[in-house]
Design a protein around this motif. Structure first.
Motif, PDB file in Angstrom:
ATOM      1  N   GLY A  20      51.018  13.295  53.592  1.00  0.00           N
ATOM      2  CA  GLY A  20      50.242  13.640  52.694  1.00  0.00           C
ATOM      3  C   GLY A  20      50.964  14.774  51.540  1.00  0.00           C
ATOM      4  N   MET A  21      52.027  15.191  52.312  1.00  0.00           N
ATOM      5  CA  MET A  21      52.913  16.175  51.580  1.00  0.00           C
ATOM      6  C   MET A  21      53.544  15.451  50.542  1.00  0.00           C
ATOM      7  N   VAL A  22      53.934  14.362  50.806  1.00  0.00           N
ATOM      8  CA  VAL A  22      54.966  13.564  50.007  1.00  0.00           C
ATOM      9  C   VAL A  22      53.919  13.262  48.733  1.00  0.00           C
ATOM     10  N   SER A  23      52.806  12.655  48.973  1.00  0.00           N
ATOM     11  CA  SER A  23      51.990  12.254  47.694  1.00  0.00           C
ATOM     12  C   SER A  23      51.487  13.420  46.953  1.00  0.00           C
ATOM     13  N   LYS A  24      51.599  14.483  47.702  1.00  0.00           N
ATOM     14  CA  LYS A  24      50.985  15.788  46.882  1.00  0.00           C
ATOM     15  C   LYS A  24      52.198  16.231  46.071  1.00  0.00           C
ATOM     16  N   LEU A  25      53.461  16.235  46.451  1.00  0.00           N
ATOM     17  CA  LEU A  25      54.423  16.596  45.712  1.00  0.00           C
ATOM     18  C   LEU A  25      54.847  15.499  44.628  1.00  0.00           C
ATOM     19  N   ASN A  26      54.453  14.233  44.752  1.00  0.00           N
ATOM     20  CA  ASN A  26      54.756  13.479  43.977  1.00  0.00           C
ATOM     21  C   ASN A  26      53.907  13.661  42.436  1.00  0.00           C
ATOM     22  N   GLN A  27      52.524  14.223  42.894  1.00  0.00           N
ATOM     23  CA  GLN A  27      51.822  14.570  41.933  1.00  0.00           C
ATOM     24  C   GLN A  27      51.966  15.803  41.114  1.00  0.00           C
ATOM     25  N   LYS A  28      52.451  16.584  41.896  1.00  0.00           N
ATOM     26  CA  LYS A  28      53.035  18.142  41.251  1.00  0.00           C
ATOM     27  C   LYS A  28      54.135  18.137  40.421  1.00  0.00           C
TER      28      LYS A  28
END
Lengths: 232, 225
Positions: free
Chosen positions: A147-155
């Protein structure tokens, strides 16, 4: 009943084989999912097989490495336990350390005559409790990390994320490699440098030889091990 | 995007169920020993053993699954922390699977190929262990001494080759990080820095160097534009 007979009893064989079965089933499930996704992403089958083949060839050497410790563990703990514990999480040396540490709790040395059923039970508990640590952390944190990696990818800029992941991976292997070199014998340095040079050479010089590329890490590893042993 | 989330949720479900099954299987032998032979340590000794394990390996329990995530990915983490041999076997295999197929890490294709690769290695290592458990000591006796001796340096050889492969995609990052890593690993014992701090510190250095390179590249392309 004599301890050796308990250690190699059919009951313990069955009890130990459940873990092997879980590992096997897990890999089959993930493999099936991966091939389904590969089809959706239009990844050519032949290319997927090439990747799988290369990974499997690469793993033969490292999979053989713990065999010597396997034999030591068979002598101390019997075949079923050695088989299970070297097939699951926990490096060979880690398992050996836990056997010693946990039988020391009742003051028994694993290789002494005093190693009885009680000490055997302590050793099995030691390995089980230790392995639990990694499995539990992976169970709890893997979804969070994803979850963290996909959030970082969006941000953030995806390009920076790519750099970030590369930096983390390269940093990790810089740590692992330097741990094998600093304060180690010259044979370690030879092995690392030769294997690195061979890997680099095969990648650059034989760039278009697909079959050779699949074998490259295996060849580099063997060259590093053999030449380092020969010259040191 | 939704597709990807669904896909991830499916993988997480498979991973969760199989890891829980693994945790149960992990305790089957000790339960068997208790039920069939009445051998079980008293609860305070089980706690004592657990404390010894925690003190010795507790940091690894936490640091390893987190730090290897960038390489293993979602499926790979579930497989790697059940089947083990992550650094010396699964990661080199992932590197190779991506190398020969040309799929990049961090992309959906790269994740798929690394999963295919890792599962392949699980079949290899399970077979290998089963075969050698059965034939046992005989094989070691027929191996030449030279070969046996050479296995003492398998780790530096594996890590050396993997490092070159990882670094070849980012030459500057690779060169700067290994030099920094070696210097830090040399200084750490003299400063009394424990291994796990060094582990995190070198990864931190790798990320920092990556950040500097990213910034300088962004600046470079900025002036060109």
């Amino acid at each position: 009943m004599e301890l050796k007979m308990v250690m190699n009893s059919s009951g313990l064989w069955i009890a130990s084989s459940i873990m092997i079965l879980v590992i096997l089933v897990q890999s089959i499930l993930f493999l099936r999912e991966a091939f389904k996704t590969a089809e959706k992403l239009n990844m050519p089958r032949e290319r997927c097989y090439a990747g799988m083949r290369s990974a499997m060839i690469t793993s033969i050497g490292p999979a053989f490495a713990p065999v010597i410790i396997l034999l030591a563990l068979i002598a101390v703990l019997g075949a079923p336990t050695a088989w299970m514990r070297l097939s699951d999480i926990g490096a060979a040396r880690t398992e050996l350390a836990m056997v010693t540490l946990s039988s020391k709790v009742i003051g028994v040395d694993p290789q002494s005559a005093a190693f009885n059923l009680k000490a055997f039970a302590y050793s099995l508990w030691g390995m089980a409790l230790n392995n639990l640590g990694w499995m539990l952390v992976a169970l709890l944190f893997t979804p969070k990390m994803t979850g963290m990696v996909s959030k970082l990818n969006q941000k953030y800029d995806p390009k920076w994320m790519k750099y970030l992941m590369a930096g983390a991976t390269v940093g990790l292997f810089a740590f692992l490699l330097s741990g094998q070199l600093i304060g180690a014998k010259s044979a370690n340095w030879y092995a690392a440098v030769i294997s690195a040079a061979v890997m680099f050479g095969i990648s650059k010089i034989f760039k278009n030889q697909q079959k050779l590329q699949e074998l490259s890490l295996g060849i580099a590893m063997l060259a590093g091990m053999m030449l380092a042993t020969a010259i040191s | 995007m939704n597709d990807k989330l669904d896909f991830n949720a499916r993988l997480i479900r498979i991973g969760t169920v199989t890891l829980i099954a693994g945790i149960i299987a992990n305790f089957v032998p000790v339960l068997y020993l208790w039920l069939a032979h009445g051998a079980i340590p008293p609860i305070q000794d089980i706690l004592k053993i657990w404390t010894v394990a925690l003190v010795t390996f507790g940091v690894s329990w936490v640091v390893q699954p987190l730090t290897f995530f960038s390489m293993l990915g979602l499926s790979g983490s579930y497989i790697g922390w059940l089947a083990g041999s992550v650094a010396d076997l699964r990661c080199p295999a992932v590197t190779m699977a991506q190398k020969v197929t040309g799929y990049e890490p961090g992309t959906p294709e790269g994740d798929v190929i690394s999963t295919i690769g890792i599962t392949g290695t699980v079949f290899v290592s399970l077979t290998m262990m089963a075969v050698f458990t059965v034939i046992g000591a005989n094989i070691i006796n027929i191996l030449p001494v030279f070969i046996k001796k050479s296995f003492a340096v398998i780790l530096p050889a594996v890590f050396g080759a993997v490092y070159v492969e990882l670094a070849s995609k980012h030459l500057k990052l690779g060169a700067a990080t290994i030099v920094t890593g070696l210097v830090m690993a040399f200084l750490a014992p003299q400063l009394g820095v424990p291994g796990w701090v060094l582990n995190i510190a070198i990864i931190g250095a790798g990320i920092l160097i990556a950040r500097i390179l990213y910034k300088s590249e962004a600046k470079g392309s900025g002036t060109n534009a």
